[in-house]
Design a protein around this motif. Structure first.
Motif, PDB file in Angstrom:
ATOM      1  N   PRO A  17       3.206  -7.108  -3.140  1.00 41.96           N
ATOM      2  CA  PRO A  17       3.647  -6.277  -4.260  1.00 41.96           C
ATOM      3  C   PRO A  17       4.415  -7.066  -5.310  1.00 41.96           C
ATOM      4  O   PRO A  17       4.333  -6.770  -6.497  1.00 41.96           O
ATOM      5  CB  PRO A  17       4.546  -5.221  -3.620  1.00 41.96           C
ATOM      6  N   GLY A  18       5.148  -8.107  -4.896  1.00 42.61           N
ATOM      7  CA  GLY A  18       5.893  -8.920  -5.855  1.00 42.61           C
ATOM      8  C   GLY A  18       4.976  -9.592  -6.864  1.00 42.61           C
ATOM      9  O   GLY A  18       5.325  -9.743  -8.036  1.00 42.61           O
ATOM     10  N   VAL A  19       3.793  -9.987  -6.414  1.00 44.49           N
ATOM     11  CA  VAL A  19       2.825 -10.622  -7.316  1.00 44.49           C
ATOM     12  C   VAL A  19       2.350  -9.615  -8.353  1.00 44.49           C
ATOM     13  O   VAL A  19       2.234  -9.930  -9.541  1.00 44.49           O
ATOM     14  CB  VAL A  19       1.632 -11.203  -6.514  1.00 44.49           C
ATOM     15  N   ILE A  20       2.070  -8.395  -7.912  1.00 42.92           N
ATOM     16  CA  ILE A  20       1.602  -7.345  -8.824  1.00 42.92           C
ATOM     17  C   ILE A  20       2.644  -7.101  -9.912  1.00 42.92           C
ATOM     18  O   ILE A  20       2.318  -7.061 -11.098  1.00 42.92           O
ATOM     19  CB  ILE A  20       1.315  -6.034  -8.054  1.00 42.92           C
ATOM     20  N   TYR A  21       3.899  -6.939  -9.513  1.00 43.89           N
ATOM     21  CA  TYR A  21       4.959  -6.675 -10.494  1.00 43.89           C
ATOM     22  C   TYR A  21       5.177  -7.869 -11.425  1.00 43.89           C
ATOM     23  O   TYR A  21       5.450  -7.690 -12.619  1.00 43.89           O
ATOM     24  CB  TYR A  21       6.262  -6.274  -9.799  1.00 43.89           C
ATOM     25  N   ASN A  22       5.032  -9.066 -10.927  1.00 38.37           N
ATOM     26  CA  ASN A  22       5.148 -10.257 -11.766  1.00 38.37           C
ATOM     27  C   ASN A  22       4.044 -10.272 -12.823  1.00 38.37           C
ATOM     28  O   ASN A  22       4.295 -10.583 -13.994  1.00 38.37           O
ATOM     29  CB  ASN A  22       5.094 -11.514 -10.891  1.00 38.37           C
ATOM     30  N   ILE A  23       2.835  -9.944 -12.423  1.00 37.77           N
ATOM     31  CA  ILE A  23       1.715  -9.898 -13.370  1.00 37.77           C
ATOM     32  C   ILE A  23       1.948  -8.811 -14.411  1.00 37.77           C
ATOM     33  O   ILE A  23       1.703  -9.028 -15.604  1.00 37.77           O
ATOM     34  CB  ILE A  23       0.381  -9.698 -12.626  1.00 37.77           C
ATOM     35  N   LEU A  24       2.430  -7.653 -13.984  1.00 29.65           N
ATOM     36  CA  LEU A  24       2.720  -6.579 -14.945  1.00 29.65           C
ATOM     37  C   LEU A  24       3.744  -7.037 -15.981  1.00 29.65           C
ATOM     38  O   LEU A  24       3.591  -6.775 -17.181  1.00 29.65           O
ATOM     39  CB  LEU A  24       3.215  -5.327 -14.216  1.00 29.65           C
ATOM     40  N   ARG A  25       4.791  -7.740 -15.537  1.00 29.37           N
ATOM     41  CA  ARG A  25       5.805  -8.252 -16.483  1.00 29.37           C
ATOM     42  C   ARG A  25       5.188  -9.248 -17.454  1.00 29.37           C
ATOM     43  O   ARG A  25       5.488  -9.232 -18.655  1.00 29.37           O
ATOM     44  CB  ARG A  25       6.963  -8.891 -15.721  1.00 29.37           C
ATOM     45  N   LYS A  26       4.323 -10.132 -16.950  1.00 30.85           N
ATOM     46  CA  LYS A  26       3.691 -11.121 -17.828  1.00 30.85           C
ATOM     47  C   LYS A  26       2.781 -10.441 -18.850  1.00 30.85           C
ATOM     48  O   LYS A  26       2.776 -10.820 -20.029  1.00 30.85           O
ATOM     49  CB  LYS A  26       2.901 -12.135 -17.007  1.00 30.85           C
ATOM     50  N   LEU A  27       2.017  -9.441 -18.407  1.00 28.88           N
ATOM     51  CA  LEU A  27       1.148  -8.720 -19.337  1.00 28.88           C
ATOM     52  C   LEU A  27       1.974  -8.003 -20.398  1.00 28.88           C
ATOM     53  O   LEU A  27       1.599  -7.971 -21.571  1.00 28.88           O
ATOM     54  CB  LEU A  27       0.261  -7.726 -18.576  1.00 28.88           C
ATOM     55  N   GLU A  28       3.110  -7.459 -19.993  1.00 32.98           N
ATOM     56  CA  GLU A  28       4.006  -6.815 -20.950  1.00 32.98           C
ATOM     57  C   GLU A  28       4.562  -7.844 -21.940  1.00 32.98           C
ATOM     58  O   GLU A  28       4.586  -7.602 -23.155  1.00 32.98           O
ATOM     59  CB  GLU A  28       5.142  -6.129 -20.213  1.00 32.98           C
ATOM     60  N   LEU A  66      -0.680   1.183  -8.678  1.00 38.16           N
ATOM     61  CA  LEU A  66      -1.628   0.097  -8.906  1.00 38.16           C
ATOM     62  C   LEU A  66      -1.789  -0.741  -7.642  1.00 38.16           C
ATOM     63  O   LEU A  66      -2.919  -1.067  -7.239  1.00 38.16           O
ATOM     64  CB  LEU A  66      -1.163  -0.781 -10.070  1.00 38.16           C
ATOM     65  N   TYR A  67      -0.696  -1.077  -7.000  1.00 31.02           N
ATOM     66  CA  TYR A  67      -0.714  -1.838  -5.750  1.00 31.02           C
ATOM     67  C   TYR A  67      -1.561  -1.113  -4.700  1.00 31.02           C
ATOM     68  O   TYR A  67      -2.421  -1.706  -4.053  1.00 31.02           O
ATOM     69  CB  TYR A  67       0.715  -2.043  -5.257  1.00 31.02           C
ATOM     70  N   ASP A  68      -1.343   0.181  -4.549  1.00 22.78           N
ATOM     71  CA  ASP A  68      -2.082   0.979  -3.570  1.00 22.78           C
ATOM     72  C   ASP A  68      -3.570   1.019  -3.911  1.00 22.78           C
ATOM     73  O   ASP A  68      -4.425   0.865  -3.029  1.00 22.78           O
ATOM     74  CB  ASP A  68      -1.496   2.389  -3.517  1.00 22.78           C
ATOM     75  N   LYS A  69      -3.897   1.186  -5.179  1.00 22.70           N
ATOM     76  CA  LYS A  69      -5.301   1.228  -5.604  1.00 22.70           C
ATOM     77  C   LYS A  69      -5.997  -0.107  -5.330  1.00 22.70           C
ATOM     78  O   LYS A  69      -7.140  -0.137  -4.870  1.00 22.70           O
ATOM     79  CB  LYS A  69      -5.388   1.584  -7.084  1.00 22.70           C
ATOM     80  N   LEU A  70      -5.327  -1.213  -5.596  1.00 19.05           N
ATOM     81  CA  LEU A  70      -5.906  -2.529  -5.311  1.00 19.05           C
ATOM     82  C   LEU A  70      -6.160  -2.717  -3.821  1.00 19.05           C
ATOM     83  O   LEU A  70      -7.172  -3.295  -3.423  1.00 19.05           O
ATOM     84  CB  LEU A  70      -4.990  -3.643  -5.822  1.00 19.05           C
ATOM     85  N   ASN A  71      -5.255  -2.221  -3.000  1.00 19.14           N
ATOM     86  CA  ASN A  71      -5.426  -2.353  -1.553  1.00 19.14           C
ATOM     87  C   ASN A  71      -6.572  -1.505  -1.017  1.00 19.14           C
ATOM     88  O   ASN A  71      -7.076  -1.767   0.068  1.00 19.14           O
ATOM     89  CB  ASN A  71      -4.135  -2.008  -0.815  1.00 19.14           C
ATOM     90  N   GLN A  72      -6.986  -0.499  -1.760  1.00 21.59           N
ATOM     91  CA  GLN A  72      -8.084   0.359  -1.330  1.00 21.59           C
ATOM     92  C   GLN A  72      -9.456  -0.188  -1.727  1.00 21.59           C
ATOM     93  O   GLN A  72     -10.466   0.322  -1.280  1.00 21.59           O
ATOM     94  CB  GLN A  72      -7.910   1.765  -1.900  1.00 21.59           C
ATOM     95  N   THR A  73      -9.487  -1.216  -2.563  1.00 24.73           N
ATOM     96  CA  THR A  73     -10.766  -1.780  -2.985  1.00 24.73           C
ATOM     97  C   THR A  73     -11.231  -2.825  -1.985  1.00 24.73           C
ATOM     98  O   THR A  73     -10.454  -3.347  -1.195  1.00 24.73           O
ATOM     99  CB  THR A  73     -10.653  -2.438  -4.379  1.00 24.73           C
ATOM    100  N   ASN A  74     -12.503  -3.124  -2.030  1.00 28.44           N
ATOM    101  CA  ASN A  74     -13.088  -4.085  -1.098  1.00 28.44           C
ATOM    102  C   ASN A  74     -13.329  -5.451  -1.718  1.00 28.44           C
ATOM    103  O   ASN A  74     -13.922  -6.313  -1.089  1.00 28.44           O
ATOM    104  CB  ASN A  74     -14.423  -3.549  -0.569  1.00 28.44           C
ATOM    105  N   TYR A  75     -12.868  -5.664  -2.939  1.00 26.55           N
ATOM    106  CA  TYR A  75     -13.174  -6.923  -3.597  1.00 26.55           C
ATOM    107  C   TYR A  75     -12.392  -8.106  -3.015  1.00 26.55           C
ATOM    108  O   TYR A  75     -12.787  -9.254  -3.167  1.00 26.55           O
ATOM    109  CB  TYR A  75     -12.927  -6.829  -5.103  1.00 26.55           C
ATOM    110  N   TYR A  76     -11.302  -7.835  -2.372  1.00 23.38           N
ATOM    111  CA  TYR A  76     -10.416  -8.895  -1.873  1.00 23.38           C
ATOM    112  C   TYR A  76      -9.976  -8.506  -0.474  1.00 23.38           C
ATOM    113  O   TYR A  76      -9.324  -7.474  -0.297  1.00 23.38           O
ATOM    114  CB  TYR A  76      -9.215  -9.020  -2.809  1.00 23.38           C
ATOM    115  N   PRO A  77     -10.331  -9.296   0.542  1.00 28.30           N
ATOM    116  CA  PRO A  77     -10.100  -8.863   1.923  1.00 28.30           C
ATOM    117  C   PRO A  77      -8.665  -8.974   2.427  1.00 28.30           C
ATOM    118  O   PRO A  77      -8.396  -8.602   3.549  1.00 28.30           O
ATOM    119  CB  PRO A  77     -11.015  -9.794   2.726  1.00 28.30           C
ATOM    120  N   PHE A  78      -7.743  -9.461   1.631  1.00 33.21           N
ATOM    121  CA  PHE A  78      -6.366  -9.661   2.077  1.00 33.21           C
ATOM    122  C   PHE A  78      -5.433  -8.692   1.364  1.00 33.21           C
ATOM    123  O   PHE A  78      -5.686  -8.290   0.245  1.00 33.21           O
ATOM    124  CB  PHE A  78      -5.917 -11.096   1.812  1.00 33.21           C
ATOM    125  N   LYS A  79      -4.330  -8.361   2.025  1.00 36.05           N
ATOM    126  CA  LYS A  79      -3.333  -7.494   1.383  1.00 36.05           C
ATOM    127  C   LYS A  79      -2.645  -8.253   0.248  1.00 36.05           C
ATOM    128  O   LYS A  79      -2.371  -9.431   0.368  1.00 36.05           O
ATOM    129  CB  LYS A  79      -2.290  -7.056   2.402  1.00 36.05           C
TER     130      LYS A  79
END
Length: 83
Positions: A22-33, A6-19
């Motif tokens: 990964p800690g934020v991604i995993y935190n969001i996944l935990r919250k969604l769970e 998921l982290y890699d896929k987000l980095n390949q999109t052009n919607y957000y110009p900054f890297k």
């Protein structure tokens, strides 16, 4: 998909110009769970065990609603920018 995928896929999109951090991604996944929107199972991967995430029924409904909200928001911005 697993978290790094998921982290890699987000980095390949052009919607957000900054890297993404990964800690934020995993935190969001935990919250969604924790909110019952995701579930996961564990499988063997390169370098060890991985959590493979998937949407629950509530998660699918939530993300469908979010897509519709974003679509409406985008349309509103496009209308605003016409003038």
């Amino acid at each position: 998909m697993h978290g790094y995928e998921l982290y890699d896929k987000l980095n390949q999109t052009n919607y957000y110009p900054f890297k993404h951090d990964p800690g934020v991604i995993y935190n969001i996944l935990r919250k969604l769970e924790n909110h019952g929107l995701l579930t996961y199972y564990v499988e063997e991967g390169n370098g060890g065990l991985r959590k493979i995430y998937q949407l629950t029924k509530d998660g699918e409904e939530y993300f469908d609603n979010m897509r519709e909200f974003i679509r409406k928001l985008r349309n509103s911005f496009e209308e605003f920018l016409k003038d």
